[in-house]
Design an enzyme around this catalytic site. Structure first.
Site, PDB file in Angstrom:
ATOM      1  N   ASP A   1       1.166  -0.536  -0.079  1.00 13.93           N
ATOM      2  CA  ASP A   1       0.017  -0.253   0.040  1.00 13.93           C
ATOM      3  C   ASP A   1       1.176   1.046   0.417  1.00 13.93           C
ATOM      4  O   ASP A   1       2.158   1.406  -0.538  1.00 13.93           O
ATOM      5  CB  ASP A   1      -1.279   0.058   1.244  1.00 13.93           C
ATOM      6  CG  ASP A   1      -2.528   0.616   1.032  1.00 13.93           C
ATOM      7  OD1 ASP A   1      -2.800   0.664   0.120  1.00 13.93           O
ATOM      8  OD2 ASP A   1      -2.052   2.156   2.082  1.00 13.93           O
ATOM      9  N   TRP A   2       0.697   2.654   0.638  1.00 14.89           N
ATOM     10  CA  TRP A   2       1.445   3.372   0.906  1.00 14.89           C
ATOM     11  C   TRP A   2       2.640   2.634   1.234  1.00 14.89           C
ATOM     12  O   TRP A   2       4.060   3.530   0.758  1.00 14.89           O
ATOM     13  CB  TRP A   2       0.820   4.899   1.895  1.00 14.89           C
ATOM     14  CG  TRP A   2       0.096   4.822   1.075  1.00 14.89           C
ATOM     15  CD1 TRP A   2      -1.173   5.399   0.980  1.00 14.89           C
ATOM     16  CD2 TRP A   2       0.201   6.913   0.113  1.00 14.89           C
ATOM     17  NE1 TRP A   2      -1.596   6.753   0.668  1.00 14.89           N
ATOM     18  CE2 TRP A   2      -0.564   7.552   0.283  1.00 14.89           C
ATOM     19  CE3 TRP A   2       1.673   7.399   0.110  1.00 14.89           C
ATOM     20  CZ2 TRP A   2      -0.294   8.687  -1.542  1.00 14.89           C
ATOM     21  CZ3 TRP A   2       1.782   7.977  -0.813  1.00 14.89           C
ATOM     22  CH2 TRP A   2       0.652   8.404  -1.182  1.00 14.89           C
TER      23      TRP A   2
ATOM     24  N   HIS B   1      -6.670  -7.097   0.421  1.00 15.83           N
ATOM     25  CA  HIS B   1      -5.397  -5.974   0.502  1.00 15.83           C
ATOM     26  C   HIS B   1      -4.175  -5.841   1.109  1.00 15.83           C
ATOM     27  O   HIS B   1      -3.232  -6.096   0.985  1.00 15.83           O
ATOM     28  CB  HIS B   1      -6.513  -4.601   0.282  1.00 15.83           C
ATOM     29  CG  HIS B   1      -5.488  -3.265   0.797  1.00 15.83           C
ATOM     30  ND1 HIS B   1      -4.581  -2.991  -0.334  1.00 15.83           N
ATOM     31  CD2 HIS B   1      -4.839  -2.481   1.155  1.00 15.83           C
ATOM     32  CE1 HIS B   1      -4.100  -2.326  -0.406  1.00 15.83           C
ATOM     33  NE2 HIS B   1      -4.007  -1.524   0.641  1.00 15.83           N
TER      34      HIS B   1
ATOM     35  N   ASP C   1      -7.724  -8.892  -4.105  1.00 20.20           N
ATOM     36  CA  ASP C   1      -7.567  -7.005  -3.365  1.00 20.20           C
ATOM     37  C   ASP C   1      -8.291  -6.526  -4.196  1.00 20.20           C
ATOM     38  O   ASP C   1      -8.086  -6.187  -5.526  1.00 20.20           O
ATOM     39  CB  ASP C   1      -6.396  -6.600  -3.227  1.00 20.20           C
ATOM     40  CG  ASP C   1      -5.882  -5.126  -2.772  1.00 20.20           C
ATOM     41  OD1 ASP C   1      -6.983  -4.485  -2.898  1.00 20.20           O
ATOM     42  OD2 ASP C   1      -4.587  -4.582  -2.884  1.00 20.20           O
TER      43      ASP C   1
ATOM     44  N   TRP D   1     -11.846   3.641  -3.559  1.00 20.19           N
ATOM     45  CA  TRP D   1     -11.439   3.885  -2.393  1.00 20.19           C
ATOM     46  C   TRP D   1     -11.266   5.002  -2.382  1.00 20.19           C
ATOM     47  O   TRP D   1     -11.591   5.467  -0.906  1.00 20.19           O
ATOM     48  CB  TRP D   1     -10.083   2.620  -2.479  1.00 20.19           C
ATOM     49  CG  TRP D   1      -9.465   3.020  -1.408  1.00 20.19           C
ATOM     50  CD1 TRP D   1      -8.116   4.128  -0.557  1.00 20.19           C
ATOM     51  CD2 TRP D   1      -9.747   3.040   0.163  1.00 20.19           C
ATOM     52  NE1 TRP D   1      -7.969   3.748   0.661  1.00 20.19           N
ATOM     53  CE2 TRP D   1      -8.645   3.639   1.650  1.00 20.19           C
ATOM     54  CE3 TRP D   1     -11.268   2.203   0.843  1.00 20.19           C
ATOM     55  CZ2 TRP D   1      -8.795   3.196   3.251  1.00 20.19           C
ATOM     56  CZ3 TRP D   1     -11.471   1.812   2.314  1.00 20.19           C
ATOM     57  CH2 TRP D   1     -10.273   2.714   3.259  1.00 20.19           C
TER      58      TRP D   1
END
Length: 294
Positions: free
Chosen positions: A119-120, A275, A246, A160
């Site tokens: 993710d980030w 995810h 995901d 999202w």
């Protein structure tokens, strides 16, 4: 800088998370929290989380990383976990987060790093090795991407971002329970521990809106340069794990990312994972270490 600090008692007796906290003073006297486990003189697994999680996300992978004789460093981005949380959403920029991780690497003088990201953690983390390549040896990448600004954002991410923007006081525990149905209620609550109320969620609210969505967006040029680094310059070993369920950064996004990582072998596809693929735990680490050894 006006910032909130989550009370320590919020982090007492969290299931599966008995790690001692460590703190570093960052920009503007902000305090960053990191887990720091294992041999101080060994190679490092630098584990970077995303939104709306924190280092708790890695609790099932950390024992396997330690068993592989790695030092595990898992920071909480500012605005998350036990790190300080500036109240002003404008504080949270791509550069603010990236600079904080670079400062952590330099302060701890981390070397022989395996970048472990999702993710980030990947959107930020994947832009760092190109500027300190001598410190990085391996990559373990999961459900993430590069925000280059020259590729349209997927429908899953746009949905999202719209959802996140509609929930300024996001129910983190409920979200995690929906995303990972196998979580116990106590584990889901642990993900929400850093956020007593909406004031503590400025960083959570900002992350989806920081994804570069046009060529001139902040972070886009850096991410394009990172894409060139991973595709043309990277000489370390890589391993990819994909949570196949995901809807945001799943198989299509990860296959596109793999095409830009030089010599990345076929991924580990986890059919039941979504995810937050780190919840699959030790199997990811074990498969990655076996791949790195070849």
């Amino acid at each position: 800088m006006k910032a909130l600090r989550t009370p320590d008692e919020r982090f007492a007796d969290l299931p599966g998370y008995s790690f001692a906290p460590h703190y570093l003073e960052g920009a503007g006297a902000l305090r960053m929290h990191t887990l720091d486990e294992g041999p101080r003189d060994g190679p490092v697994a630098l584990c970077l989380h995303g939104q709306p999680t924190w280092s708790y996300l890695y609790r099932k992978m950390i024992p396997a990383l330690l068993a592989a004789n790695l030092r595990v460093v898992a920071p909480d981005f500012f605005g998350f976990g036990r790190s300080d949380k500036p109240e002003d959403e404008a504080t949270y920029t791509f550069a603010f987060h990236r600079d904080a991780i670079i400062a952590l690497i330099e302060a701890l003088d981390l070397k022989r790093i395996t970048l472990v990201c999702q993710d980030w953690g990947g959107l930020i983390g994947l832009t760092i090795p190109m500027d300190m390549p001598a410190r990085f040896e391996r990559l373990l990448v999961m459900n993430t991407g590069l925000g280059t600004g020259d590729v349209p954002l997927g429908e899953g991410f746009l949905a999202w971002r719209a959802f996140s923007n509609s929930k300024p006081d996001m129910d983190v525990a409920a979200l995690m329970k929906r995303a990972v149905p196998s979580l116990s209620d106590a584990e889901a609550a642990a993900y929400a521990a850093p956020f007593p109320d909406a004031r503590y969620k400025s960083g959570v609210r900002r992350f989806p809106n920081l994804v570069p969505d046009r060529p001139d967006a902040e972070g886009a040029a850096l991410s394009r340069r990172a894409r060139d680094f991973w595709s043309k310059t990277w000489t370390g070993k890589s391993f990819m794990a994909i949570g196949m369920q995901d809807p945001v950064l799943g198989p299509p996004a990860m296959r596109a990312l793999r095409a830009n990582i030089r010599n990345c072998p076929p991924p580990l596809e986890l059919s039941g994972a979504g995810h937050f693929v780190q919840e699959a735990g030790a199997v990811i680490v074990e498969k990655a270490m076996a791949s790195f050894a070849t």
